[in-house]
Scaffold this motif. Structure first.
Motif, PDB file in Angstrom:
ATOM      1  N   GLY A  43      10.143  21.666  -6.692  1.00  0.00           N
ATOM      2  CA  GLY A  43       9.354  20.330  -6.826  1.00  0.00           C
ATOM      3  C   GLY A  43      10.234  19.195  -6.912  1.00  0.00           C
ATOM      4  O   GLY A  43       9.843  18.248  -5.985  1.00  0.00           O
ATOM      5  N   VAL A  44      11.214  19.261  -7.501  1.00  0.00           N
ATOM      6  CA  VAL A  44      11.863  18.499  -7.804  1.00  0.00           C
ATOM      7  C   VAL A  44      13.054  17.877  -6.670  1.00  0.00           C
ATOM      8  O   VAL A  44      13.253  16.928  -6.039  1.00  0.00           O
ATOM      9  N   LEU A  45      13.453  19.053  -5.923  1.00  0.00           N
ATOM     10  CA  LEU A  45      14.225  19.045  -4.663  1.00  0.00           C
ATOM     11  C   LEU A  45      13.272  18.744  -3.615  1.00  0.00           C
ATOM     12  O   LEU A  45      13.989  17.818  -2.564  1.00  0.00           O
ATOM     13  N   ASP A  46      12.091  18.835  -3.474  1.00  0.00           N
ATOM     14  CA  ASP A  46      11.138  18.264  -2.347  1.00  0.00           C
ATOM     15  C   ASP A  46      11.168  16.755  -2.555  1.00  0.00           C
ATOM     16  O   ASP A  46      10.845  16.072  -1.341  1.00  0.00           O
ATOM     17  N   SER A  47      10.984  16.424  -3.763  1.00  0.00           N
ATOM     18  CA  SER A  47      10.466  14.999  -3.938  1.00  0.00           C
ATOM     19  C   SER A  47      11.692  14.026  -3.938  1.00  0.00           C
ATOM     20  O   SER A  47      11.704  12.765  -3.736  1.00  0.00           O
ATOM     21  N   SER A  48      12.714  14.416  -4.711  1.00  0.00           N
ATOM     22  CA  SER A  48      13.949  13.463  -4.817  1.00  0.00           C
ATOM     23  C   SER A  48      14.441  12.795  -3.691  1.00  0.00           C
ATOM     24  O   SER A  48      14.612  11.579  -3.849  1.00  0.00           O
ATOM     25  N   PRO A  49      14.802  13.463  -2.650  1.00  0.00           N
ATOM     26  CA  PRO A  49      15.402  12.663  -1.319  1.00  0.00           C
ATOM     27  C   PRO A  49      14.365  11.572  -0.902  1.00  0.00           C
ATOM     28  O   PRO A  49      14.853  10.518  -0.677  1.00  0.00           O
ATOM     29  N   LEU A  50      13.077  11.980  -0.830  1.00  0.00           N
ATOM     30  CA  LEU A  50      12.127  10.945  -0.559  1.00  0.00           C
ATOM     31  C   LEU A  50      12.026   9.642  -1.441  1.00  0.00           C
ATOM     32  O   LEU A  50      11.903   8.674  -0.759  1.00  0.00           O
ATOM     33  N   SER A  51      12.044  10.136  -2.589  1.00  0.00           N
ATOM     34  CA  SER A  51      11.817   9.073  -3.800  1.00  0.00           C
ATOM     35  C   SER A  51      13.041   7.983  -3.550  1.00  0.00           C
ATOM     36  O   SER A  51      13.048   6.612  -3.809  1.00  0.00           O
TER      37      SER A  51
END
Length: 428
Positions: A43-51
């Motif tokens: 979940g962190v790896l999915d959201s961090s680049p976009l954020s």
């Protein structure tokens, strides 16, 4: 225990030469997996680049880098040194003073210390040596003057600090103006003292007529106007830093075109270099975000703040220790790496001591400047030595007096916060 092992792993990867962004991403991911399992890590790896990439403020970095690339290819950077040399070159050590002024001027366009040092090495250093300056004297001035790009807005290091510390980037950029002028004045004063003590190391140059001086000044007027517009729209609240960066990049594009340098090759190279620099920084910020999640779960920052709060020490003692730590780190790591590694831990600590985070950010940047000229790494010194084909030891010897003068400037900024906070306090 997990936090300790992850920190050891991070240091080991950095020692092996792994780029800081990837080192933080790898160790942060391992730490998160150990603490919360694979699903949470995913979940962190999915959201961090976009954020990170979708943050409006992040656009400031590629736009300012693009502005710098366009100005570099316009050919006006060489004019900047020639104009300052014409006005102060007749003074004892005048070319050294002109280098400091040109460093501040180029820093107002470039935003990165290494690019500034490389450009000054190719322009002002050969000119000083041709005029009879001692190579060590000249190399030291160039290396320390390149660090002004970290402080004079627009500064990539300032923007990264603002993103990590969650402070107003516009006020932070404006806060760097007076400290930048103070540091420039410190370099000029050091050059004058050294030139007075050893006049054979810094001879004065020939007389330049007033008509030539004003003619050269006119040649750099577009750069001065560009810097003035970008800074003014931020200061007056007319535009956000991101919008001001877009104005600066557009103005620099027009400047390159008006100078007859708008070719397909120049345009593609400018876009490529700006994209490369932006990609490098975004990877670092993504790695820092993942590592930050890990740190938040381990509560290392909260424990550190609580531990310091229980110490029987005055806040200024803690501040001095932190700044000394930045000088030590600067001798081994790049300034962006230092920021992403330390800001998430140090900023909450400074906030708990009621220090202004904009003022502290400027202090951190000025202190990180010292790392750019401190052995054994001293990245600016390596760049000057490489571009000018001078021995590295010669560059380090030349920069040593400036190191101690820089410490005095840091002390003044720490003792007199109003120097840093005066302009931001007037902003709309």
């Amino acid at each position: 225990m997990t936090a300790t092992l992850v920190l050891i792993g991070l240091l080991a990867l950095l020692a092996l030469g792994v780029p800081v962004g990837f080192a933080m991403l790898i160790t942060g991911s391992v730490g998160l997996y150990a603490l919360v399992g694979f699903d949470a890590l995913q979940g962190v790896l999915d959201s961090s680049p976009l954020s990170v990439a979708s943050a409006f403020e992040f656009l400031t970095i590629p736009l300012f880098l693009l502005m710098a690339e366009f100005v570099l290819r316009s050919g006006k950077v060489d004019d900047l040194f020639r104009a300052t040399a014409a006005w102060v070159g007749e003074l004892r050590g005048g070319l050294g003073m002109a280098t400091a002024m040109a460093g501040a001027g180029f820093g107002a366009i470039c935003g990165t210390s290494t690019a500034s040092a490389a450009t000054l090495s190719a322009t002002s250093l050969p000119a000083m040596i041709r005029q009879g300056y001692h190579p060590s004297f000249a190399a030291g001035v160039v290396a320390i003057s390149g660090t002004l790009a970290m402080l004079i807005p627009p500064s990539v290091a300032m923007i990264v600090y603002g993103l990590l510390a969650n402070v107003d980037i516009g006020k932070l950029l404006i806060a760097g103006i007076l400290p930048g002028l103070l540091v420039m004045g410190t370099i000029i004063a050091t050059v004058y003292i050294l030139a007075t003590r050893h006049p054979e190391h810094a001879p004065s140059v020939g007389h330049v007529s007033w008509s030539e001086k004003f003619s050269m000044l006119r040649s750099v007027l577009p750069i001065l106007i560009l810097f003035g517009v970008v800074t003014s729209v931020i200061y007056l609240g007319v535009a956000t830093p991101t919008e001001a960066a877009a104005v600066g990049a557009s103005g620099a594009f027009l400047l390159m075109a008006s100078c007859g340098k708008l070719t397909r090759a120049n345009l593609l190279e400018a876009l490529n270099r700006a994209a490369h620099g932006s990609a490098m920084i975004i990877v670092i910020l993504i790695g820092a975000t993942v590592f930050g999640y890990f740190f938040a779960l381990t509560q290392v920052t909260q424990n550190l703040v609580g531990w310091v709060g229980n110490l029987d020490a005055a806040p200024w003692v803690i501040l001095v220790c932190v700044l000394f730590g930045y000088i030590v780190l600067g001798a081994f790591l790049d300034q962006i790496a230092i920021l992403v590694l330390t800001v998430p831990m140090v900023v909450p600590l400074m906030a708990s001591l009621d220090y202004d985070l904009i003022w502290f950010g400027v202090l951190v940047i000025v202190t990180a400047e010292l790392g750019m000229v401190t052995p054994p790494v001293g990245l600016n010194c390596f760049i000057v030595a490489r571009y000018a084909a001078r021995p590295l030891g010669e560059v380090f010897r030349g920069v040593a007096p400036h190191f101690f003068a820089h410490v005095i400037a840091i002390a003044l900024l720490a003792l007199l916060p109003q120097i840093t906070l005066f302009l931001p306090s007037l902003m709309k």
